[in-house]
Every structure is written in structure tokens, then in C-alpha cells.
Design an enzyme around this catalytic site. Structure first.
Site, mmCIF file in Angstrom:
data_model
loop_
_atom_site.group_PDB
_atom_site.id
_atom_site.type_symbol
_atom_site.label_atom_id
_atom_site.label_comp_id
_atom_site.label_asym_id
_atom_site.label_seq_id
_atom_site.Cartn_x
_atom_site.Cartn_y
_atom_site.Cartn_z
ATOM 1 N N ASN A 129 71.277 -27.219 0.750
ATOM 2 C CA ASN A 129 71.556 -26.624 2.055
ATOM 3 C C ASN A 129 72.421 -25.375 1.894
ATOM 4 O O ASN A 129 73.654 -25.479 1.880
ATOM 5 C CB ASN A 129 72.285 -27.637 2.955
ATOM 6 C CG ASN A 129 71.460 -28.870 3.246
ATOM 7 O OD1 ASN A 129 70.273 -28.918 2.921
ATOM 8 N ND2 ASN A 129 72.051 -29.857 3.872
ATOM 9 N N MET A 140 65.528 -45.146 -3.022
ATOM 10 C CA MET A 140 66.180 -45.878 -4.113
ATOM 11 C C MET A 140 65.263 -46.938 -4.733
ATOM 12 O O MET A 140 65.559 -47.461 -5.788
ATOM 13 C CB MET A 140 67.444 -46.535 -3.583
ATOM 14 C CG MET A 140 67.154 -47.516 -2.507
ATOM 15 S SD MET A 140 68.661 -48.099 -1.762
ATOM 16 C CE MET A 140 67.953 -49.178 -0.543
ATOM 17 N N HIS A 160 62.817 -31.219 -1.449
ATOM 18 C CA HIS A 160 64.112 -31.727 -1.923
ATOM 19 C C HIS A 160 64.172 -33.248 -2.012
ATOM 20 O O HIS A 160 65.054 -33.806 -2.635
ATOM 21 C CB HIS A 160 65.254 -31.217 -1.040
ATOM 22 C CG HIS A 160 65.506 -32.010 0.197
ATOM 23 N ND1 HIS A 160 64.519 -32.366 1.098
ATOM 24 C CD2 HIS A 160 66.649 -32.533 0.702
ATOM 25 C CE1 HIS A 160 65.045 -33.058 2.087
ATOM 26 N NE2 HIS A 160 66.330 -33.184 1.877
ATOM 27 N N LYS A 193 75.435 -47.058 -3.731
ATOM 28 C CA LYS A 193 75.124 -46.446 -2.437
ATOM 29 C C LYS A 193 76.316 -46.506 -1.516
ATOM 30 O O LYS A 193 77.029 -47.497 -1.501
ATOM 31 C CB LYS A 193 74.010 -47.257 -1.764
ATOM 32 C CG LYS A 193 72.649 -46.694 -1.970
ATOM 33 C CD LYS A 193 71.755 -46.883 -0.774
ATOM 34 C CE LYS A 193 72.337 -46.542 0.545
ATOM 35 N NZ LYS A 193 72.844 -45.194 0.718
#
Lengths: 485, 143
Positions: A335, A386, A408, A484
């Protein structure tokens, strides 16, 4: 999902919305997607890509990558270049998480060596890298020292023993956006982020232990050039950004642009999330500098996380990080807005390229790449869900039309609440364990939201970028451990 | 609950609509939805610290934007999860002012059952409106 009737196919992977789609479009919008993905694109993607095409100074096309989905302002996966003299800069074209990005680090360990210790390794990483809502980091940093961090990015890490010189070389922009002036950032932004260096955050941010299996290598020579040389080699991939500091910078300037956009600069407002200011205006230049500060926080954040990962591996395997071959493949930013030189109608021009949820993908020989990647092109890291794995790719010369940009990630197809209705976090954890992926999470609910079924098929997205000539597949990397937020 | 999460609005982020009979109630409802976005057990967030928030904006919707943004700021800067207890809004000639008392405690991952970190309030479909004797807001949070 019905597609806009004006949408037409330019090639097998490119679709175009002409300027007649919406009043005010200065250029057409182009969406990169194979047949299998275009039908699943939300209506909002087309509208947002068209809104971007209305912004002053836009050059050639408003692009959307194959992992594109409905965002705010720009679609996620949106790419647009502006003439710096006549065009604008927009926080909505960059995102709130400025320089959210991916980093890939090698090891010389193999799956056979790591799998027996995966629980211990993931547990140690979970402790070493703070994750989850509002987490703060281990780096003790004063507000004044933080100003140095945001002006110098990974260079600050190097000065403080948290980086190796070669880490900076393997980071986009050398780990530091030049021209970042901390005075363009609010005290509030500093207050929000100064003790978050080295933290992962939550949502789709993660750190994974992955394996490069021989059957998942697409291009052996390039894989070797990128450092993947051993069968079942272990690598570490992680995804995070500039944390609360970057989020506050974006919020501050979104509001300040709204105040001047129409009244001072006479720019028509199509969507408040597309608030913008002329790039050369005082407001535009101040945001460009503050955005660079946030990008530098993103680099420093990922660098400190890498340092912690090296410490964990070194402690567990009783070998130095150098002995474990823990060098970086690359660090890519998602970004950002950057001034880059691109060929437009045969003329080399400086353009302000906005990439929102999109990865720079420089082809072979381009300026700005480390010498070791001059023949291969830039390593591109595309994170999947994941459960399914991620991709290492290489930038291509044929990516020039998208200003050398590719996808991305895999892109969500299901809302977070819907995913949580369909998946129970604890159950998912158990199922992933059975499939050989050990997970530690700060939130079972957050884990369920990131289930594989909530995402597009990463294999299709990665192949689409190759078919569109944006980035070519080098290796698929599959997870065996994950932390995570 | 005076709010409802809206799956159909956003895939990657969190959208909700909230309501209240007064502007003040609406703001309290929105703060409750924000807290519930971050913590599955908002009732477990104890009122151990009190804070006062004062804001001024020209438009009512931007006042709500700033109010929610302020709560997000405290989540990062002070690691606080907050309930909005009292809100008072005054409309002056060319601005709205807000005085709120909020309370909460430091993030406790286990007890609060954390969900997802909120990065920002977006202006995507952001709206505050009054109709059928009810104040309503639509909010999309970037997470």
C-alpha cells in the site's frame, strides 16, 4: 454476479470498462482476471475502478489486479498512475495500512529437521512477536526516537543492531523512503504507534513457517537464484504493516483532504474515500511525506520482526542465524504511492504510481533491483490463505502496462461474519493440525475469519498474473506452522 | 442490541448499521458495535478507567467519525477497550460539539475474547440519517 453490460474482453485475462461507463471517466478501467475470476468480482469493484478513472491526471488506465475486491475509494488491488504536475495523490489509493507488505526469509533447514520441533517453534514465535488487538512491541522506543524511526525505516534498525546490511538491500526502496519528514505527522499518530514496533497486528496478518517442496517448484533456475536450493527447504513468510501509526496518518490526511479538495482545488468528489489533493499542493506534499514516514514504520516493523524470528530459530537450533542461512529473499510493499519512471506512448515519464493491495513487480534489468536479481526480475511474494499456501514469483518485462504491478494475495470472497458462521475457530485449529499445520492464534474468532474457504483460489490468482504477463510463478510454498493475530 | 453487522456490504472489512432514538443514543450504539467488533465479550470489559472526550466538527456525520476514531486511538495509544457511557451533543451556529464520558480497561486477551484489530473508520458508505423517529448510521471499519 452479473457483469456491467459495457464490460468487454480485451484478451484472455484483461477486461475493459470504457469511459462511457460513467460520466467523468478520463481513462478506461481495466480489470485483470481470467474467465474463472471475473464472474466472481463484486459490482463494487467495477464502480470503484471507474471512480478512480475520474481522478485528475490519471494516465492510461485505472487498473484492478486479479485478487481485486471491493475496498473503499480504490478497490483493493487497484493501481493508478498520475502525472505529478497535473494529477492528485489520494490516501484512498494507498489504504489505511500504509506499507502493509510481505517479507520472505530463507533457512538452510529442511522440513525433516523442523517438523519434529514445529510446536515448540510456533509457540516461541508466538511469544516473540506480539499479535492481536492493540498489541505493543518489545522495542522500547521514546516518542522522540520514534521520529527517527519513521524518517529512516530499516536504517534505524541497522544502526541499532536489529538488521544486517544485506537486509536493507533486499527490501524495496532499501527499507527507507527518502524525504520522510516526521513534522508532517500528527502527535496523535506518533502516540498511537511509537510502542508498536515489531508487532504483527491481526486480521489477515500472519507469520508462517513454510516448505518449498520439489513438486511445487515451477522454475528451478529462478528458485535457485532466489535462494531455494534444497529439497523441502524451510522458509519464513510474514505479512504486516505500519500498525496504528500508519492508520492514524491515513485518517488524519483523509480528513484534511476533504476540507480542501472541492473548496480550494475544485476537484469533484465521487466518493469521500477518494478524497485527494493535487500532488504538487502543500497538502499533497505533506501527505506524501507523512505516507513515507508510515512506509518507513512498516519497513522497521517487519525488520524488527525478522530480528525476533532469527533469535527464536537461533535459540532453538543452537546455531547462529548466519549458520542457519537466514537471509532475506525480499520485502515487498503493498500500500504505497511512489514516484517512478515509466514509458508512456514511447516517452519516459515520471509518474506517481498508487498501489493499493498490489505489489510492485519490476522485470529483469530494471533500476532499483539488487544486482543479484537483475537477470531474474524482482521477487514477488503473494500470500494465500493460511490453509492453502503462498507463492514466490518473479517480475516480468511484460508488466509495463500495469506500471510493473501484480497481485498481492488471494483476495477475500466471503465476509468475516459469514466465515465465522461456517467455521469454528477451535475446530479449524484441530483440522489444520491434522493436515500438518500447527497454528497459534491470539483469537479463535479471528482464526475462523481467515479460513481458506473465505478466499479466492490462490493457484488461480497466481496463474492469472502469469498469463497476464505480470509475474511468473517460481515456487508455491505450503505452510506447516502459523501464528495469527 | 441497537446495531447489526452487515455481511452483504463488505467482504474484507466490517460493516454495521446502528440506531438510537436520539443522536446521543446513536453514538453510544456505534461505540458498542465498535467494541463488539474487537471483543467477542464486551460485557467482560470492566469500567475501571474513566475518560472524557470532547470534540467539535462542522457536520454531524464527521462528529461520529471523529468519536469512533478517538476510541480506536485509545485502543492503540493506551491499550484501552472502552464503552461509551454518556454522550452529549450540542448544535451551535456552525458546528456540532460532543462531550462524552467513556470507561473501560486495558486489553485482556483471554477475558475479552479478542476478535480483530480495527485500523480505522472508513468513509465508505458512511452515513448518519434521521427518519421514522430514529437516528441511524452506516459504518464500515477497516480491519
Amino acid at each position: 454476479m452479473s457483469l456491467p453490460p459495457q464490460l468487454f474482453k480485451v484478451s484472455d485475462t484483461i477486461w475493459e470498462l470504457p469511459v462511457t461507463y460513467k460520466e467523468g471517466m478520463r481513462v478506461p478501467a481495466r480489470i485483470i482476471a481470467p474467465e474463472s475470476l471475473i464472474g466472481g468480482m463484486e459490482a463494487g469493484v467495477f464502480d470503484q475502478a471507474a471512480n478512480v478513472a475520474c481522478l485528475p491526471g490519471i494516465v492510461n488506465y485505472s487498473w484492478c489486479m486479479p485478487d481485486g475486491h471491493w475496498g473503499y475509494g480504490f478497490p483493493i488491488g487497484g493501481v493508478a498512475a498520475f502525472d505529478p504536475a497535473t494529477g492528485v495523490i489520494s490516501p484512498g489509493g494507498i489504504g489505511f495500512d500504509i506499507n502493509c507488505g510481505m517479507r520472505l526469509c530463507l533457512t538452510t533447514l529442511t522440513e525433516e529437521e523442523v517438523r519434529p520441533r514445529i510446536r515448540e517453534l510456533v509457540d516461541e514465535l508466538f511469544f516473540a512477536i506480539p499479535t492481536g488487538v492493540g498489541c505493543s512491541g518489545f522495542v522500547r522506543c521514546s516518542r522522540s526516537k520514534f521520529r527517527r524511526v519513521i524518517e529512516s525505516g530499516s536504517r534505524w534498525c541497522l544502526e541499532n543492531g536489529l538488521a544486517l546490511p544485506e537486509d536493507l538491500e533486499m527490501t524495496e526502496e532499501g527499507g527507507c523512503f527518502e524525504g520522510a519528514d516526521a513534522d508532517t505527522c500528527s502527535d496523535k499518530a506518533v502516540e498511537r504507534g511509537f510502542d508498536q514496533i515489531g508487532t504483527l497486528g491481526s486480521g489477515n496478518h500472519y507469520c508462517e513457517i513454510q516448505v518449498a517442496r520439489p513438486e511445487n517448484i515451477f522454475d528451478d533456475a529462478t528458485a535457485r537464484a532466489f535462494g531455494i536450493t534444497i529439497p523441502n527447504q524451510i522458509v519464513i513468510m510474514f505479512h504486516c504493516g505500519s500498525r496504528g501509526f500508519g492508520h492514524q496518518v491515513a485518517t488524519d490526511y483523509l480528513q484534511s483532504f476533504l476540507r480542501v479538495m472541492t473548496t480550494k482545488y475544485g476537484i469533484k468528489l465521487y466518493d469521500r474515500e477518494l478524497a485527494c489533493a493535487p500532488f504538487r499542493s502543500p497538502e499533497g506534499q505533506a501527505y506524501f511525506s507523512a505516507m513515507k514516514c508510515a512506509a518507513n514504520m512498516g519497513f522497521a516493523n517487519r525488520q524488527v520482526i525478522l530480528h525476533r524470528i532469527r533469535e527464536v530459530f537461533s535459540r532453538l537450533f543452537h546455531r547462529s542465524p548466519a549458520d542457519l542461512g537466514m537471509s532475506m529473499v525480499y520485502d515487498v510493499a503493498h500500500n504505497t504511492a511512489k514516484l517512478e519512471k515509466h514509458l508512456v506512448d514511447g516517452e519516459l515519464r515520471e509518474l506517481l504510481v498508487h498501489r493499493k493491495g498490489a505489489t510492485r513487480s519490476f522485470g529483469p534489468g530494471m533500476t532499483g533491483l539488487p544486482d543479484c536479481y537483475r537477470e531474474t526480475g524482482q521477487p514477488v511474494i503473494i500470500g494465500g490463505s493460511m490453509e492453502t499456501g503462498s507463492y514466490l514469483l518473479a517480475g516480468m518485462a511484460s508488466a509495463a502496462p500495469t506500471f510493473y504491478t501484480t497481485a498481492h494475495g488471494s483476495g477475500r470472497t466471503m465476509s468475516r461474519h459469514q466465515a465465522k458462521k461456517m467455521v469454528q475457530g477451535r475446530k479449524l485449529l484441530g483440522e489444520m493440525e491434522q493436515r500438518g499445520i500447527h497454528v497459534r492464534t491470539a483469537s479463535y474468532g479471528g482464526l475462523a475469519e481467515e479460513a481458506g474457504l473465505a478466499y479466492k483460489d490462490i493457484d488461480i490468482v497466481a496463474r492469472a498474473t502469469e498469463e497476464a504477463g505480470l509475474s511468473r510463478r517460481v515456487a508455491k510454498l505450503v505452510p506447516i506452522g502459523n501464528i495469527k493475530g | 442490541m441497537p446495531y447489526r453487522f452487515q455481511d452483504e456490504i463488505s467482504t474484507a472489512d466490517i460493516a454495521f448499521e446502528a440506531w438510537g432514538e436520539t443522536r446521543e443514543e446513536l453514538f453510544i450504539s456505534c461505540a458498542a458495535a465498535l467494541l463488539r467488533t474487537m471483543a467477542e465479550a464486551p460485557d467482560q470489559v470492566e469500567r475501571r478507567q474513566l475518560l472524557a472526550i470532547r470534540l467539535e466538527q462542522e457536520e454531524l456525520d464527521m462528529l461520529l467519525f471523529s468519536f469512533l476514531q478517538e476510541l480506536i486511538f485509545y485502543k492503540d495509544a493506551r491499550r484501552l477497550l472502552l464503552h461509551a457511557d454518556k454522550v452529549h451533543i450540542e448544535q451551535r451556529k456552525d458546528a456540532f460539539t460532543l462531550e462524552a464520558s467513556v470507561s473501560g480497561e486495558q486489553i485482556d486477551a483471554g477475558r475479552h475474547r479478542l476478535l480483530v484489530d480495527v485500523k480505522a473508520v472508513t468513509l465508505h458508505r458512511f452515513q448518519v440519517e434521521f427518519g421514522e423517529n430514529l437516528w441511524k448510521a452506516s459504518v464500515v471499519l477497516d480491519v
